[in-house]
Design an enzyme around this catalytic site. Structure first.
Site, PDB file in Angstrom:
ATOM      1  CB  ILE A   1     -10.219   7.190  -3.734  1.00 57.59           C
ATOM      2  CG1 ILE A   1      -9.150   8.534  -3.996  1.00 57.59           C
ATOM      3  CG2 ILE A   1     -11.128   7.628  -2.804  1.00 57.59           C
ATOM      4  CD1 ILE A   1      -8.951   9.688  -2.681  1.00 57.59           C
ATOM      5  CE  LYS A   2      -8.608   0.699   2.770  1.00 58.82           C
ATOM      6  NZ  LYS A   2      -8.582   0.282   4.244  1.00 58.82           N
TER       7      LYS A   2
END
Ligand code: E4P
Length: 218
Positions: free
Chosen positions: A83-84
């Site tokens: 997850i960015k």
């Protein structure tokens, strides 16, 4: 140093996988839009199916609850998903929470060693300093990579320094020399890494000479 492809283009990803050198993929909202990913979850799933490695997908909410909800939706797409999260206070809070849930985070839009230190303390798996964008405003982007690697080594952080926003082959070499754990490159840079004019000349010369002694069937 691991090599990730910085793209959401399935054709580019497929080609890089076929070369046998691809360790993962990073995307961002701009790259998803460029790839015309109208159903972004389906698109990310397709990328995860092709890449046997980490695939970064970015949240677009800027407040913690929204980020967390989007992070859970992205994480549910595939075990490959990372997850960015943007480097903000909300991003740090969400990173810490996701860390307790064993969901890997790529802290993005990092432009200083100080930001990277905070991301590592929040348990990020990757921090992404944007080298090209720093160079664009007359800073030495690669110095940030060197400092981040030194800090992580000095204190034994397990966070990976992921050199991002790389614009040309020399950026990749410099990132490797600086000790970056990962470099994420656009397709045009990856292609340029392969070629050298002397390789082409060398192949041509060998083939010409081989013709003089070529046995039947070769
Ligand atoms: C990294 O994760 C980013 O998607 C990317 O490297 C940004 O690159 P740019 O500055 O060329 O847009």
């Amino acid at each position: 140093m691991k090599i990730f492809l910085d793209t959401a283009d399935l054709s580019e990803i497929g080609q890089a996988v076929s070369w046998g050198i691809l360790d993962g993929v990073t995307t961002n909202p701009s790259l998803m839009a460029k790839a015309g990913a109208s159903d972004f979850k389906v698109h990310l799933r397709k990328i995860c199916d092709v890449v046997q490695g980490p695939v970064s997908g970015e949240v677009v909410s800027v407040e913690p609850d929204g980020m967390l909800k989007q992070a859970h939706e992205l994480a549910a797409i595939s075990p490959h998903m990372v997850i960015k999260v943007p480097m903000t206070v909300a991003g740090l809070q969400v990173c810490k929470k996701l860390n307790t849930e064993n969901i890997p985070v790529n802290m993005t839009l990092v432009f200083s060693p100080a930001q990277a230190l905070l991301a590592a303390k929040a348990g990020a798996t990757y921090v992404s300093p944007f080298i090209g964008r720093l160079d664009d405003i007359s800073h030495f982007g690669m110095d940030v990579v060197r400092d981040i690697v030194a800090i992580f080594d000095r204190y034994g952080f397990e966070t990976n320094c992921l050199a991002a926003s790389l614009r040309h082959p020399l950026h990749v070499v410099e990132a490797a020399l600086a000790g970056a754990h990962v470099a994420t490159l656009p397709w045009n840079v990856l292609e340029k890494l392969v070629h050298h004019p002397l390789t082409d000349v060398g192949i041509d010369r060998f083939l010409q000479d081989w013709k003089k002694i070529r046995p039947e069937g070769w």
